[in-house]
Scaffold this active site. Structure first.
Site, PDB file in Angstrom:
ATOM      1  N   GLU B 156      -5.125   2.272 -14.150  1.00  0.00           N
ATOM      2  CA  GLU B 156      -4.307   2.501 -12.960  1.00  0.00           C
ATOM      3  C   GLU B 156      -2.839   2.722 -13.337  1.00  0.00           C
ATOM      4  O   GLU B 156      -2.151   3.548 -12.727  1.00  0.00           O
ATOM      5  CB  GLU B 156      -4.453   1.312 -12.000  1.00  0.00           C
ATOM      6  CG  GLU B 156      -3.993   1.631 -10.608  1.00  0.00           C
ATOM      7  CD  GLU B 156      -4.569   0.677  -9.562  1.00  0.00           C
ATOM      8  OE1 GLU B 156      -5.486  -0.098  -9.883  1.00  0.00           O
ATOM      9  OE2 GLU B 156      -4.100   0.725  -8.420  1.00  0.00           O
ATOM     10  N   GLU B 159      -2.582   6.158 -14.717  1.00  0.00           N
ATOM     11  CA  GLU B 159      -2.640   7.117 -13.608  1.00  0.00           C
ATOM     12  C   GLU B 159      -1.291   7.194 -12.893  1.00  0.00           C
ATOM     13  O   GLU B 159      -0.802   8.293 -12.586  1.00  0.00           O
ATOM     14  CB  GLU B 159      -3.742   6.715 -12.614  1.00  0.00           C
ATOM     15  CG  GLU B 159      -3.941   7.751 -11.513  1.00  0.00           C
ATOM     16  CD  GLU B 159      -4.884   7.293 -10.411  1.00  0.00           C
ATOM     17  OE1 GLU B 159      -5.577   6.279 -10.589  1.00  0.00           O
ATOM     18  OE2 GLU B 159      -4.907   7.963  -9.369  1.00  0.00           O
ATOM     19  N   CYS B 178      -7.999  -1.814  -5.488  1.00  0.00           N
ATOM     20  CA  CYS B 178      -8.799  -2.986  -5.877  1.00  0.00           C
ATOM     21  C   CYS B 178      -9.499  -3.640  -4.700  1.00  0.00           C
ATOM     22  O   CYS B 178     -10.511  -4.302  -4.875  1.00  0.00           O
ATOM     23  CB  CYS B 178      -7.912  -4.034  -6.533  1.00  0.00           C
ATOM     24  SG  CYS B 178      -7.144  -3.417  -8.015  1.00  0.00           S
ATOM     25  N   SER B 198      -5.434   5.355  -5.693  1.00  0.00           N
ATOM     26  CA  SER B 198      -5.808   5.472  -7.103  1.00  0.00           C
ATOM     27  C   SER B 198      -7.296   5.767  -7.239  1.00  0.00           C
ATOM     28  O   SER B 198      -8.112   5.225  -6.498  1.00  0.00           O
ATOM     29  CB  SER B 198      -5.474   4.165  -7.822  1.00  0.00           C
ATOM     30  OG  SER B 198      -6.151   4.109  -9.051  1.00  0.00           O
ATOM     31  N   LYS B 237     -16.561  -7.378  -0.717  1.00  0.00           N
ATOM     32  CA  LYS B 237     -17.121  -7.001  -2.022  1.00  0.00           C
ATOM     33  C   LYS B 237     -18.632  -6.818  -1.933  1.00  0.00           C
ATOM     34  O   LYS B 237     -19.225  -6.120  -2.748  1.00  0.00           O
ATOM     35  CB  LYS B 237     -16.778  -8.050  -3.075  1.00  0.00           C
ATOM     36  CG  LYS B 237     -15.329  -7.995  -3.547  1.00  0.00           C
ATOM     37  CD  LYS B 237     -15.050  -6.845  -4.503  1.00  0.00           C
ATOM     38  CE  LYS B 237     -13.585  -6.810  -4.899  1.00  0.00           C
ATOM     39  NZ  LYS B 237     -13.189  -5.548  -5.531  1.00  0.00           N
ATOM     40  N   GLU B 240     -18.839  -3.381  -0.907  1.00  0.00           N
ATOM     41  CA  GLU B 240     -18.492  -2.505  -2.025  1.00  0.00           C
ATOM     42  C   GLU B 240     -19.656  -2.389  -3.020  1.00  0.00           C
ATOM     43  O   GLU B 240     -19.960  -1.305  -3.508  1.00  0.00           O
ATOM     44  CB  GLU B 240     -17.250  -3.032  -2.741  1.00  0.00           C
ATOM     45  CG  GLU B 240     -16.686  -2.047  -3.749  1.00  0.00           C
ATOM     46  CD  GLU B 240     -15.602  -2.648  -4.623  1.00  0.00           C
ATOM     47  OE1 GLU B 240     -15.578  -3.878  -4.827  1.00  0.00           O
ATOM     48  OE2 GLU B 240     -14.778  -1.887  -5.123  1.00  0.00           O
ATOM     49  N   GLU B 245     -20.735   4.876  -4.363  1.00  0.00           N
ATOM     50  CA  GLU B 245     -19.723   5.228  -5.361  1.00  0.00           C
ATOM     51  C   GLU B 245     -19.662   4.200  -6.481  1.00  0.00           C
ATOM     52  O   GLU B 245     -19.178   4.483  -7.567  1.00  0.00           O
ATOM     53  CB  GLU B 245     -18.332   5.335  -4.714  1.00  0.00           C
ATOM     54  CG  GLU B 245     -18.185   6.462  -3.715  1.00  0.00           C
ATOM     55  CD  GLU B 245     -18.529   6.025  -2.292  1.00  0.00           C
ATOM     56  OE1 GLU B 245     -19.168   4.968  -2.122  1.00  0.00           O
ATOM     57  OE2 GLU B 245     -18.176   6.756  -1.352  1.00  0.00           O
ATOM     58  N   CYS B 386      -6.384 -12.259  -2.802  1.00  0.00           N
ATOM     59  CA  CYS B 386      -7.800 -12.628  -2.951  1.00  0.00           C
ATOM     60  C   CYS B 386      -8.029 -14.128  -2.882  1.00  0.00           C
ATOM     61  O   CYS B 386      -9.074 -14.590  -2.457  1.00  0.00           O
ATOM     62  CB  CYS B 386      -8.345 -12.120  -4.275  1.00  0.00           C
ATOM     63  SG  CYS B 386      -8.064 -10.386  -4.510  1.00  0.00           S
TER      64      CYS B 386
END
Lengths: 123, 428
Positions: B156, B159, B178, B198, B237, B240, B245, B386
């Protein structure tokens, strides 16, 4: 006519009950407020634990982690290499179509969404 | 319904990866327990949790609106909100299955949250005991999501620099990627900003991608047998881990579910010796551990980017202005020499951190209007980051305070009424 029959003593009693109730109410509100205040304190405690551990770590920066150097040297090559792009990167996609459907059902409106205040109760 | 650390779990296991997670509920309200106080609505960043009619018990009205952050759940004073998806039974079965090679990957925030489930004060770091507990549970390998957090920073940060110098033709500011609740929020409400996000997967997404290729190769394990359990302070999560993906994640549990599993196996957590995660994907730096805090990803990225841009081995720089519970935090880092870029001359890097999606909205609207002065923006859906995520133990005071004051109030009211009644009888 009933009001007239109220004695002075009864009137005082009623007044006391009302005042007492109000005081309890105030105390309760205060307590609830104090509880919310301490929530932020607990959140800060958690954050403090993290930064304390960070200060104790042998390596402080990602680029100093020897296993990261190892992984790039033996496998990925360099950041954003072709292999890294394949395994570690991705693209995300538009999901806004659902909002149109929900707008029709009356479950969503941009006006409501845009009026959500930037504030949380714990603050 | 199973209770884990005071939170209900319906225990639905998504039957296959083909199920679209966007059509699934991850949190829902038990209407019989809802006291209609509206706290959940005040925490919800999207208005997904609301009364069914004019007023009444709350409900997550549609999975498309819910970003699965779980802030409603962790702040409900009545404990009325439960989690729908849970892999606990499947994980226990996988551990007992000799044909499966189980790998545990705990997030940075787990070591700071898990302690509270075993009587330690908030903020205690139980990393060593957590690793031993995972081994005692029967996991074949314990890796650390902090390793992939370091990997995230390398990718990251690179990038970001490439976006700034114009080597990558992608717009500025760059947003962090994230937080899975933030990603769903952006996809749903700000799809026009997706090019700003990102392209890096989240640390656990990277762990999923790397474990079954790089990790399996280094550890000499058959990747087909590998069963990767992501242990997260987060309900989003779970979403996710199911999205197409992201590959390689077989199950996701929260801090609370891990505590439940440790207790269910009768492991005496406080007496456990300390251990370390397996180094190949387990060694980490301070930059990785602060991922658990709001502003942490930003600070970690700055530790990398400043080193990279100044070209010298600088001493660790602590960026204290991005720490703390403030909703929007800003920092400016001066560069030693001006960079000539397609975005103009850049003398300093300007960054912002949003602690909570409600504050992220302010920054998103700025970017949408083309008025954002920043180069890099970190977004965490949960205020505090988090470590205060939707999968963490309920903070002390959330439920007790309400119960205590309510009980005391009812108690005193009852006494008062009894006293009043007896006096009335005496007077009569």
């Amino acid at each position: 006519m009933k009001l007239v029959e109220f004695t002075r003593r009864q009137f005082l009693k009623a007044g006391m009950v009302v005042t007492g109730g109000l005081l309890i109410g105030l105390k309760w509100t205060n307590k609830a407020y104090a509880a919310i205040k301490s929530q932020a304190e607990y959140m800060k405690d958690r954050l403090k634990g993290i930064y304390k551990h960070d200060a104790e770590m042998e390596y402080r920066c990602s680029q100093d982690n020897p296993m990261i150097s190892y992984a790039y040297k033996h496998f990925f090559g360099h950041p954003m290499s072709e292999l890294a792009e394949k395994l570690l990167h991705t693209q995300y996609h538009d999901r806004s179509a659902v909002l149109k459907k929900l707008e029709e059902q009356g479950l969503f409106s941009w006006k409501e969404f845009n009026s959500i205040p930037a504030h949380y109760p714990f603050e | 319904m199973r209770q884990c650390e005071g939170v209900g779990y319906l225990g639905v296991v998504p039957s296959s990866k083909a199920t679209d997670p966007a059509e699934m509920f991850f949190v829902q309200v038990d209407k019989t327990k809802c006291i209609e106080c509206g706290t959940c609505g005040e925490y919800c960043p999207t208005g997904a949790i609301r009364p069914v009619g004019e007023d009444g018990p709350r409900e997550v009205v549609h999975p498309g609106l819910c970003v699965n952050c779980g802030q409603c759940l962790t702040h409900c004073p009545a404990g009325a909100i439960y989690e729908v998806v849970s892999w606990i039974d499947e994980i226990f079965a996988a551990i007992d299955d000799p044909n499966k090679y189980t790998v545990a990957v705990p997030a940075p925030a787990i070591r700071y949250g898990l302690a509270e489930c075993f009587g330690y004060p908030p903020g205690t770091n139980v990393y060593g005991k957590m690793v031993t507990a995972l081994r005692e549970l029967g996991f074949d390998k314990v890796w650390d999501n902090e390793f992939t957090a370091d990997l995230t920073i390398m990718e990251e940060g690179t990038e970001l620099i490439k976006r700034i110098t114009g080597e990558l033709e992608r717009p500025l500011p760059q947003f962090t990627s994230c937080c899975p609740a933030w990603i769903k929020y952006a996809e749903t409400f700000y799809p026009d900003l997706l090019p700003h996000i990102s392209s890096c997967k989240s640390p656990i997404g990277m762990a999923g991608g790397a474990a079954k290729v790089y990790g399996a190769k280094e550890a000499g394990v058959d990747p087909k047998k590998m069963y990767l359990v992501s242990i997260m302070p987060c309900i989003a999560k779970k979403f996710e881990g199911l999205r197409p993906e992201i590959t390689g994640i077989d199950a996701t549990i929260t801090t609370r579910e891990l505590a439940y599993m440790i207790k269910a196996k009768g492991i005496n957590f406080k007496n456990l010796p300390e251990d370390f995660a397996d180094p190949i994907m387990g060694t980490s730096s301070g930059a990785a551990t602060i991922f658990a805090a709001t502003g942490g990803v930003m600070e970690a990225a700055l530790r990398f980017a400043v080193w990279k841009l100044t070209g010298e081995k600088k001493k660790v720089i602590e960026f204290k202005s991005v720490r703390g519970l403030k909703g929007i935090k800003e920092a400016t880092v001066k560069l030693p020499k001006t960079l000539k870029t397609p975005h103009g001359k850049i003398k300093e890097i300007r960054v912002a951190v949003a602690s909570g999606l409600k504050y992220a909205k302010v920054l998103c609207d700025q970017v949408r209007a083309g008025k954002s002065p920043y180069h890099f923006i970190e977004v965490m859906a949960c205020p505090g980051g988090c470590v205060s995520g939707g999968g963490e133990p309920i903070l002390p005071g959330v439920r007790e305070a309400m119960e205590r004051t309510l009980k005391r109030w009812y108690g005193s009211l009852k006494k008062r009424l009894e006293y009043y009644q007896s006096n009335k009888l005496l007077n009569a």
